[in-house]
Design an enzyme around this catalytic site. Structure first.
Site, PDB file in Angstrom:
ATOM      1  CD  GLU A  90      -3.047  -1.250   0.395  1.00 28.17           C
ATOM      2  OE1 GLU A  90      -3.125  -0.283  -0.407  1.00 28.17           O
ATOM      3  OE2 GLU A  90      -3.749  -2.297   0.596  1.00 28.17           O
ATOM      4  CD  GLN A  92      -2.151   2.647  -2.032  1.00 28.72           C
ATOM      5  OE1 GLN A  92      -1.137   2.177  -2.416  1.00 28.72           O
ATOM      6  NE2 GLN A  92      -3.244   2.354  -1.721  1.00 28.72           N
ATOM      7  CB  CYS A 145     -11.998  -3.944 -16.994  1.00 25.69           C
ATOM      8  SG  CYS A 145     -13.332  -3.245 -17.093  1.00 25.69           S
ATOM      9  CB  CYS A 147     -15.173  -4.890 -20.813  1.00 29.85           C
ATOM     10  SG  CYS A 147     -13.756  -3.870 -20.598  1.00 29.85           S
TER      11      CYS A 147
HETATM   12 ZN   LIG Z   1     -13.914  -2.128 -19.297  1.00 27.67          ZN
END
Ligand SMILES: [Zn+2]
Length: 193
Positions: A90, A92, A145, A147
């Protein structure tokens, strides 16, 4: 000479699992590994001990740090041999100053940082920005993702809807995060009511 590494990925890209596998690899080669995580990440404490915990079930005790902690002091406190490694999960949430300190430490021992590149507003986190600027090695841990494209956005969801305003870190808020591609992020923003 050793290096400062920044290994970044979106939510759900198994960064923590990779950090723990990296730790295991160094330990089998006889290195002493010091594993760190920020105190803002309160996901996992077992028997009062802070743990780094991965979604796939790997867990490991770690050292917590806060924004004001000096990594130079931590180095002096913990590191007894040059065959040592720092791993930060972590990352960040590191401050610019802390990344600068890790850069100095990385002249002596390897320092590997794992974390997100951008926040839910698609802007660089402070620690990630400094790491991009001064790390010797940048590598991406890819995730997918829904998709099938590469996930690059860390969307913040409240009641199933993407939100784009608010504080970077929300304590105790009822929210979740989802890694997604920019295309799906924009589509969902456009179509959600
Ligand atoms: Zn996507």
């Amino acid at each position: 000479m050793s290096k400062l590494y920044f290994k970044y990925g979106a939510m759900g890209s198994s960064k923590t699992a990779q950090a723990l596998m990296c730790r295991f690899n160094y330990i089998t080669k006889g290195f002493e590994v010091f594993l760190f995580k920020p105190k803002t990440d309160t996901r996992c404490v077992v028997d009062g001990k802070p743990m780094v915990s991965s979604r796939i079930g790997l867990k490991q005790e770690c050292i917590e740090f806060d924004k004001n902690e000096s990594f130079i002091d931590l180095y002096k406190h913990y590191v007894k041999t040059i065959n040592s490694v720092f791993i930060v999960d972590e990352c960040q949430f590191l401050s610019t100053k802390q990344v600068n300190e890790l850069k100095i430490i990385s002249q002596k021992i390897p320092v590997l940082c794992y974390g997100l590149l951008t926040n839910f507003k698609t802007e660089l986190f402070e620690g990630s920005k400094r790491l991009v600027e001064i790390a010797d090695s940048l590598s991406e841990i890819k995730s997918v993702c829904k998709c099938g494209r590469k996930a690059t956005v860390n969307a913040r969801l409240v009641d199933g809807k993407i939100v784009t305003t608010g504080a970077e870190v929300q304590i105790g808020a009822d929210e979740s995060y989802e890694g997604m591609c920019y295309n799906c992020y924009l589509n969902r923003l456009r179509t959600q009511k």
